[in-house]
Design a protein around this motif. Structure first.
Motif, PDB file in Angstrom:
ATOM      1  N   UNK A 114     -12.109 -44.968 -65.970  1.00 30.72           N
ATOM      2  CA  UNK A 114     -12.677 -44.108 -67.006  1.00 30.72           C
ATOM      3  C   UNK A 114     -11.614 -43.131 -67.504  1.00 30.72           C
ATOM      4  N   UNK A 115     -11.790 -42.585 -68.707  1.00 30.15           N
ATOM      5  CA  UNK A 115     -10.825 -41.618 -69.248  1.00 30.15           C
ATOM      6  C   UNK A 115     -10.573 -40.438 -68.328  1.00 30.15           C
ATOM      7  N   UNK A 116     -11.591 -40.024 -67.580  1.00 32.69           N
ATOM      8  CA  UNK A 116     -11.448 -38.851 -66.715  1.00 32.69           C
ATOM      9  C   UNK A 116     -10.969 -39.207 -65.307  1.00 32.69           C
ATOM     10  N   UNK A 117     -10.728 -40.493 -65.034  1.00 26.64           N
ATOM     11  CA  UNK A 117     -10.190 -40.890 -63.727  1.00 26.64           C
ATOM     12  C   UNK A 117      -8.727 -40.479 -63.625  1.00 26.64           C
ATOM     13  N   UNK A 118      -8.256 -40.196 -62.415  1.00 25.93           N
ATOM     14  CA  UNK A 118      -6.852 -39.797 -62.240  1.00 25.93           C
ATOM     15  C   UNK A 118      -5.891 -40.929 -62.597  1.00 25.93           C
ATOM     16  N   UNK A 119      -4.801 -40.586 -63.288  1.00 26.81           N
ATOM     17  CA  UNK A 119      -3.729 -41.544 -63.581  1.00 26.81           C
ATOM     18  C   UNK A 119      -2.564 -41.323 -62.634  1.00 26.81           C
ATOM     19  N   UNK A 120      -2.267 -40.060 -62.341  1.00 27.90           N
ATOM     20  CA  UNK A 120      -1.164 -39.771 -61.425  1.00 27.90           C
ATOM     21  C   UNK A 120      -1.417 -38.452 -60.713  1.00 27.90           C
ATOM     22  N   UNK A 121      -0.692 -38.279 -59.610  1.00 26.32           N
ATOM     23  CA  UNK A 121      -0.743 -37.058 -58.815  1.00 26.32           C
ATOM     24  C   UNK A 121       0.682 -36.551 -58.666  1.00 26.32           C
ATOM     25  N   UNK A 122       0.886 -35.283 -58.915  1.00 27.81           N
ATOM     26  CA  UNK A 122       2.212 -34.681 -58.737  1.00 27.81           C
ATOM     27  C   UNK A 122       2.097 -33.502 -57.787  1.00 27.81           C
ATOM     28  N   UNK A 123       3.032 -33.451 -56.841  1.00 30.82           N
ATOM     29  CA  UNK A 123       3.061 -32.336 -55.902  1.00 30.82           C
ATOM     30  C   UNK A 123       4.081 -31.307 -56.358  1.00 30.82           C
ATOM     31  N   UNK A 124       3.637 -30.076 -56.356  1.00 28.75           N
ATOM     32  CA  UNK A 124       4.496 -28.970 -56.753  1.00 28.75           C
ATOM     33  C   UNK A 124       4.367 -27.860 -55.733  1.00 28.75           C
ATOM     34  N   UNK A 125       5.469 -27.184 -55.443  1.00 28.69           N
ATOM     35  CA  UNK A 125       5.440 -26.108 -54.449  1.00 28.69           C
ATOM     36  C   UNK A 125       5.031 -24.783 -55.067  1.00 28.69           C
ATOM     37  N   UNK A 126       5.316 -24.608 -56.362  1.00 26.10           N
ATOM     38  CA  UNK A 126       4.964 -23.359 -57.011  1.00 26.10           C
ATOM     39  C   UNK A 126       5.660 -22.179 -56.354  1.00 26.10           C
ATOM     40  N   UNK A 127       4.976 -21.073 -56.284  1.00 27.41           N
ATOM     41  CA  UNK A 127       5.570 -19.852 -55.728  1.00 27.41           C
ATOM     42  C   UNK A 127       5.379 -19.744 -54.222  1.00 27.41           C
ATOM     43  N   UNK A 128       4.555 -20.635 -53.639  1.00 24.46           N
ATOM     44  CA  UNK A 128       4.230 -20.520 -52.217  1.00 24.46           C
ATOM     45  C   UNK A 128       5.175 -21.302 -51.330  1.00 24.46           C
ATOM     46  N   UNK A 129       5.824 -22.331 -51.867  1.00 25.00           N
ATOM     47  CA  UNK A 129       6.681 -23.187 -51.066  1.00 25.00           C
ATOM     48  C   UNK A 129       5.914 -24.274 -50.344  1.00 25.00           C
ATOM     49  N   UNK A 130       4.578 -24.211 -50.364  1.00 24.78           N
ATOM     50  CA  UNK A 130       3.740 -25.222 -49.727  1.00 24.78           C
ATOM     51  C   UNK A 130       3.355 -26.288 -50.752  1.00 24.78           C
TER      52      UNK A 130
END
Length: 464
Positions: free
Chosen positions: A212-228
């Motif tokens: 469906x259009x709202x199904x996930x296509x990709x996942x990206x991991x980002x640390x942002x400001x927390x480092x986690x």
């Protein structure tokens, strides 16, 4: 008692326009009226804008509407395969691949994932791969299995790799950089894709993949400001909305060529990948290396007549600091440079635009949480001087909103600093396995009930 309070406002006409002062007075009287009705309310929670001013701000905060041409990435890619099966689209190390070859190979991979590992809708398949034709095929193949892909850097540390795979719940990782002995995470199957990459292209396999259009296509991991590391899930329609806006706005066609030289673990490169695959532009891949060699980058731009490219302002400086800039600028086929990820340097923009007739430089702003880019400013020879006087990140893209809000989530007037909050089709599905963080960062859009806003945490103000 009949007494009145009079207010006189003195101001320096060298610093303030009369209209600006009139707005200040209107805001002040609006604030007093709101206080009279809600004497126990905090200042931030009071709405003091006139209906006319709020309506104008809402209008200015919205990008133009666009109807999506396809519902999913798979549907959009299938249209290209049907129309241009024999057209070459991916180029790497002197070899080229057509839409038909990508179609057959990705179908084979999707079938393999479904049959061998029961991968399907709701699953996540990790990709630890260098830039190559195999990376592009694997992205498509994972989507054809019904799953979403999770791109990782080829040199990702083992501890971080294990943490991400476990957090994402990935049951399969496709790799061309490691074997089973290098990736030992419980419950994760390692597939060394290079051993049988194009073997799948030899057989015809059709897949019935329903997403469906709202199904996930990709996942990206980002640390942002927390480092986690925290994972973000992006839907098919979010990616399609960005790609369609970008490709139609900048008229990307099969006559164009683009260059991919950044990591697929960051969505910066998705501008090139998906505009190419879904519009027929040639996609040239720069071989993976520990450091980006400026001379190699410049040679690829010239040798392959790259007409548009997505990069960071740091990459832009490689071009402007080139000792042979005056020679190379005439050899480039570049008509469009898109910058993202960092603050752009006006001096670099000026040098390139003045050096290359007809060149457009686009400054894109957009956190990963809102899909690649959601606010954009196109800089040309015609508006360069105005941009130099007052640089800005531009306006929201199609089907998107960019608000400047106070701490209580209400619009602030033009020229007043507030938090940039993004709404529209580009807003991601939220953070994986982090409901509290998602609830904090993704809030209801009070100006469009039922829609979601992402709080960027970045401060800005709206120009008149």
């Amino acid at each position: 008692s009949g007494e009145e309070i009079a207010l006189w406002l003195e101001y320096n006409t060298d610093l303030f326009a009369q209209e600006r002062i009139a707005d200040m007075l209107n805001h002040f009287t609006g604030l007093l009226s709101a206080l009279a009705q809600q004497s126990d309310a905090s200042i931030n929670s009071l709405r003091y804008l006139s209906q006319r001013e709020e309506s104008k701000l809402l209008s200015d905060s919205a990008g133009l509407p666009q109807e999506l041409e396809s519902e999913t990435i798979l549907e959009a890619f299938a249209k290209q395969v049907a129309a241009h099966a024999d057209q070459t689209v991916v180029h790497y190390q002197g070899q080229s691949w057509t839409y038909e070859q990508l179609e057959k190979a990705s179908n084979g991979l999707g079938y393999f994932l479904q049959e061998q590992y029961q991968i399907g809708k709701g699953d996540i398949v990790a990709l630890q791969m260098r830039r190559s034709e195999g990376l592009i095929m694997s992205m498509l193949g994972v989507l054809k299995s019904g799953a979403s892909f999770l791109p990782l850097q080829p040199d990702i540390p083992q501890e971080r790799l294990s943490a991400i795979l476990q957090d994402a719940g990935a049951r399969v990782i496709l790799t061309d950089t490691a074997g089973e002995e290098d990736i030992q995470v419980e419950g994760v199957n390692v597939v060394a894709i290079e051993n049988f990459l194009w073997f799948w292209a030899e057989e015809e396999r059709s897949l019935e993949t329903i997403v469906a259009p709202t199904d996930p296509a990709y996942v990206i991991y980002t640390s942002g400001s927390t480092g986690t590391p925290k994972g973000l899930s992006i839907s098919h329609q979010s990616l399609l909305n960005y790609e369609q806006w970008f490709s139609t706005t900048h008229q990307i066609t099969a006559a164009d060529n683009t260059l991919l030289f950044t990591s697929a673990a960051f969505d910066l490169c998705y501008t090139s990948i998906w505009s190419s695959l879904l519009r027929g532009a040639g996609l040239y891949l720069l071989e993976e290396s520990a450091y980006l060699d400026g001379e190699v980058l410049i040679n690829h731009l010239i040798d392959h007549q790259i007409s548009y490219v997505k990069l960071t302002p740091s990459h832009l400086s490689i071009l402007t600091n080139d000792v042979d800039f005056e020679t190379h600028i005439d050899q480039y086929a570049l008509r469009l440079i898109v910058c993202g990820g960092e603050a752009i340097r006006v001096t670099d923009v000026e040098k390139l635009i003045n050096g290359k007739a007809g060149l457009h430089i686009v400054d894109e702003y957009g956190p990963t949480e809102t899909t690649v880019g959601t606010i954009a400013q196109t800089i040309t020879q015609q508006n360069l001087e105005a941009y130099k006087r007052q640089p800005s990140v531009g306006l929201p893209i199609a089907n998107s909103q960019a608000y400047v809000l106070n701490a209580s989530g209400y619009l602030v007037p033009e020229g007043v600093i507030g938090e940039i909050c993004i709404g529209g089709l580009g807003v991601s599905l939220g953070y994986l396995n982090r409901p509290e963080l998602t609830a904090k960062s993704f809030i209801e859009n009070r100006y469009q009930p039922g829609d979601t806003l992402y709080r960027t945490g970045d401060l800005g103000y709206r120009l008149p």
